[in-house]
Design an enzyme around this catalytic site. Structure first.
Site, short mmCIF file in Angstrom:
data_model
loop_
_atom_site.label_atom_id
_atom_site.label_comp_id
_atom_site.label_asym_id
_atom_site.label_seq_id
_atom_site.Cartn_x
_atom_site.Cartn_y
_atom_site.Cartn_z
N ASN A 34 28.14 4.31 -12.71
CA ASN A 34 26.96 3.49 -12.45
C ASN A 34 25.98 4.26 -11.58
O ASN A 34 26.26 5.40 -11.20
CB ASN A 34 27.37 2.16 -11.80
CG ASN A 34 28.09 2.37 -10.49
OD1 ASN A 34 27.52 2.91 -9.55
ND2 ASN A 34 29.36 1.98 -10.44
N ARG A 35 24.84 3.65 -11.28
CA ARG A 35 23.74 4.39 -10.65
C ARG A 35 23.82 4.47 -9.14
O ARG A 35 22.89 4.93 -8.49
CB ARG A 35 22.41 3.73 -11.05
CG ARG A 35 22.03 3.96 -12.49
CD ARG A 35 20.84 3.10 -12.86
NE ARG A 35 19.78 3.18 -11.86
CZ ARG A 35 18.91 2.22 -11.62
NH1 ARG A 35 18.98 1.09 -12.29
NH2 ARG A 35 17.97 2.38 -10.70
#
Ligand code: CTP
Length: 418
Positions: free
Chosen positions: A220-221
């Site tokens: 994820n970011r």
């Protein structure tokens, strides 16, 4: 090329007075940056140069970054009263670089220039950053001087680091620690909070990566910034900090012990192993909730899956929940809830289900909040039902607010039981 660091006034440097003593070593040129960064963080920096320092760097360079001319002369009408005044007003005295000669004079209580005189007159905490040739550093007399300065006079010593020395001197221990690290060490001198001294804080941070094959992963970011800011803030308050981090993109902080992990299961194992040490646990990691059921041994070739690929996912362990049996009775725990809808309801559900003492809720859809930005806009919730909404703040400020908000609860829980 990485973007330049943007520093703005914030705790614990803001509105504090720092005397920066610079002595005559080649690393003196780096202290212009140190003076600049401390000033940008909101401190008032009074630079004191020894005679030898002025051979390495011009006084005007310091005036350019702090706005005031450095002080050099003990024997002027201004200098005579000044050292007493500065010594009294200072919240911290930092000497960087501290040469072998300066350390010898300071260890013997000499007062033969403005800087050593000021050092005798001050009762503020003192941080020294030694820098010299490695042979001078390993001389028994230098070791004795340092030992005396640290253990008898109670000064803090930062470094020296090991690495390339001045031109022609090769490598070894003797390099001044870098200005970025000194800024943080000054922060720990200024930020000390009796509540956090002798306490251990465990922080999870960053994303986790769940392997699909040897070169691909699900992730994820998350940059890790919010967790790193919390770890740094707790360290500056005087705690020992364990930072269990997935592969974030932000630079990890100076000070905390970094335990690097990749997957959710590795994070769970690392946290459970160390949870018993922690008085405070902060779960700021964006843990991947699922992992591919099958992690392939070799790279999946495009040719072999030209019609697409189905990936079956298995739920990952919940790090916060699984660490509960390993925690101290008096441990305080904080969770995060990053949501795109029903923010407060979802945060309250997680607060209850995971048994947190506080949850920090933020809306991923809101501008300036969530992943990969420098700022955050959060609401704190506690089991009593209280909710407190904060304005949009830098993540460092959010971290300070979280620790402030916890202080009453933590002090009640830790009192008499450490
Ligand atoms: N958390 C954790 N381990 C996980 C998932 C989450 O420790 N496997 C922690 C996070 O670090 C955070 C809190 O639990 O402090 C809530 O995480 P979040 O991802 O918002 O919630 P989830 O439990 O994943 O729930 P949902 O998917 O419903 O949002």
């Amino acid at each position: 090329m990485s973007a330049p660091r943007v520093l703005s006034a914030r705790r614990p440097w803001k509105d504090r007075r720092i005397v920066l003593g610079v002595t005559g070593g080649i690393a003196a040129y780096k202290c212009v940056q140190l003076a600049r960064d401390l000033t940008r963080l909101g401190a008032r920096v009074d630079v004191v140069l020894t005679d030898a320092a002025t051979r390495f760097v011009a006084p005007l360079s310091f005036e350019g970054v702090t706005g005031s001319p450095p002080l050099m002369d003990l024997f002027s009408s201004r200098g005579a009263a000044l050292h007493i005044h500065l010594a009294r007003e200072a919240d911290a005295v930092v000497v960087a670089p501290a040469t072998a000669d300066f350390l010898a004079r300071a260890a013997h209580g000499r007062a033969d220039d403005l800087l050593t005189t000021l050092l005798l007159a001050t009762r503020a905490p003192v941080l020294l950053a030694p820098a010299m040739n490695d042979a001078m550093f390993s001389h028994p007399q230098t070791s004795r001087n340092l030992d005396h300065l640290e253990h008898v006079l109670g000064h803090r010593i930062a470094g020296p680091a090991t690495g390339p020395l001045a031109h022609g001197e090769g490598e070894g221990p003797g390099r001044m620690v870098e200005p970025d690290e000194l800024v943080e060490r000054v922060g720990r001198v200024l930020g000390e909070d009796p509540l956090f001294e002798g306490k251990t804080v465990l922080v999870t941070a960053g994303p986790t990566r769940e392997r699909l094959d040897p070169v691909r992963y699900l992730g994820n970011r998350s940059s890790g910034r919010m967790g790193y800011a919390l770890a740094a803030a707790a360290w500056r308050r005087g705690a020992e900090v364990l930072l269990v981090s997935g592969p974030g993109t932000a630079p990890p902080p100076v000070g905390p012990e970094l335990v690097s992990v990749e997957t959710a299961r590795e994070m769970r194992d690392a946290v459970c192993e160390r949870a018993g040490e922690a008085h405070l646990l902060i779960f700021a990691a964006a843990v991947a909730d699922f992992r591919p059921s099958l992690s392939r041994e070799s790279k999946v070739k495009r040719r072999s899956v030209s019609r697409g690929i189905e990936v079956e996912l298995t739920p990952n362990p919940d790090v916060a929940t699984e660490s509960r049996p390993f925690r101290r009775d008096d441990a305080v725990s904080v969770g995060f809830a990053l949501e795109t809808e029903n923010l407060l309801d979802e945060a309250r559900r997680k607060l209850e289900e995971k048994g947190f003492d506080m949850i920090v809720a933020n809306d991923a859809a809101e501008e300036g909040a969530g992943f990969d930005v420098e700022t955050n806009r959060v609401t704190f919730m506690t089991p009593s039902g209280e909710a407190r909404e904060l304005p949009l703040l830098g993540k460092d400020e959010v971290a300070e607010e979280i620790l402030d908000h916890l202080s009453d609860m933590a002090s009640e829980r830790w009192t008499g039981r450490s």
